[in-house]
Write an enzyme that holds these catalytic residues in place. Structure first.
Site, PDB file in Angstrom:
ATOM      1  N   ASP A  58     -11.562  -6.147  -2.542  1.00  0.00           N
ATOM      2  CA  ASP A  58     -12.446  -7.308  -2.523  1.00  0.00           C
ATOM      3  C   ASP A  58     -13.835  -6.840  -2.134  1.00  0.00           C
ATOM      4  O   ASP A  58     -13.990  -5.833  -1.449  1.00  0.00           O
ATOM      5  CB  ASP A  58     -11.948  -8.371  -1.538  1.00  0.00           C
ATOM      6  CG  ASP A  58     -11.806  -7.820  -0.120  1.00  0.00           C
ATOM      7  OD1 ASP A  58     -12.702  -8.068   0.699  1.00  0.00           O
ATOM      8  OD2 ASP A  58     -10.804  -7.130   0.163  1.00  0.00           O
ATOM      9  N   GLU A  76       0.802  -1.223   0.000  1.00  0.00           N
ATOM     10  CA  GLU A  76       0.000   0.000   0.000  1.00  0.00           C
ATOM     11  C   GLU A  76       0.836   1.274   0.000  1.00  0.00           C
ATOM     12  O   GLU A  76       0.293   2.352  -0.256  1.00  0.00           O
ATOM     13  CB  GLU A  76      -0.946  -0.008   1.199  1.00  0.00           C
ATOM     14  CG  GLU A  76      -1.989  -1.120   1.124  1.00  0.00           C
ATOM     15  CD  GLU A  76      -2.827  -1.243   2.379  1.00  0.00           C
ATOM     16  OE1 GLU A  76      -3.951  -1.751   2.270  1.00  0.00           O
ATOM     17  OE2 GLU A  76      -2.353  -0.840   3.468  1.00  0.00           O
TER      18      GLU A  76
END
Length: 233
Positions: A197, A12
């Protein structure tokens, strides 16, 4: 102006870190903070580690050592809003814990004792994020982001969270702790995450496959926000 940017995992932060000019690194207590300039703005990029304790400790170190004027939490999240797909953006209007429960003493679900029920994101930063979303022509939702020390995978925890927080847009593991610390320091914050997701029984498979996609999208957003801030002076 100095902007604090927080991501939990290597995936990230790596794209942002590699683009920081005049980069210096501070490593302490399992956290890493990278300082320098990015898109014309002084930045302090924190890799906090995963979960609420790591996020709270890292955010405290960031605010104490670097004293940013504002904080943006970046990274990935599981989408619960029906319109969200992998790669879409979620912007926080507020963040809450989904795994705190002191309702026996009259508090709301997710409310920590002695704290507000939600930690509210800064309206100017929300507007900045949404302006960049329009420029980049991304699909996005503004809404509630709920945090807890669990990866939400399967029908039972998903149903529990939706029952307690009907307006929840996304779930992840750090944002509420970051918002909590920013609230205590009176530092404006916003959470801008990309969906890795869609929370269901196969969430873990989707997360592993699409984390890189989410990281690229969230990095795109951070860079656009920094560029806009630099243009504003």
């Amino acid at each position: 102006m100095k902007v604090g940017i927080i991501g939990a995992m290597e995936e990230e932060v790596t794209l942002l870190r590699d683009r920081i000019e005049n980069r210096q690194t501070l490593a302490r207590a399992g956290c890493e903070i990278y300082t320098g300039q990015l898109n014309g703005i002084d930045v302090a990029l924190l890799k906090s580690g995963i979960g609420k304790v790591a996020a709270a400790m890292g955010t405290t170190l960031l605010l104490e050592h670097c004293q940013p004027d504002l904080v943006i939490n970046t990274g990935s999240a599981g989408g619960l809003a029906s319109s969200l797909k992998v790669g879409d953006i979620v912007v926080s209007n507020e963040v809450r814990y989904h795994d705190a429960d002191v309702t026996a003493f009259g508090y709301e679900p997710g409310q920590m004792a002695g704290c507000p029920a939600a930690f509210v994101a800064d309206e100017d930063l929300i507007a900045l994020a949404e302006n960049c979303i329009q420029q980049l022509k991304l699909n996005a939702v503004r809404g509630l982001i709920c945090s807890g020390d669990a990866f939400i995978n399967g029908a039972e925890p998903l149903a529990r969270i939706r029952a307690a927080f009907p307006t929840v847009a996304a779930v992840e593991m750090e944002a509420a702790a970051i918002g909590h610390v920013c609230y205590l320091f009176n530092t404006p914050f916003v959470v801008v995450r990309a969906i890795s997701d869609v929370a269901d029984q196969a969430s873990h498979l989707s997360f592993e496959e699409f984390l890189v996609v989410a990281a690229k999208q969230s990095t795109l957003m951070i860079e656009a926000m920094l560029t806009t801030l630099a243009q504003r002076g």
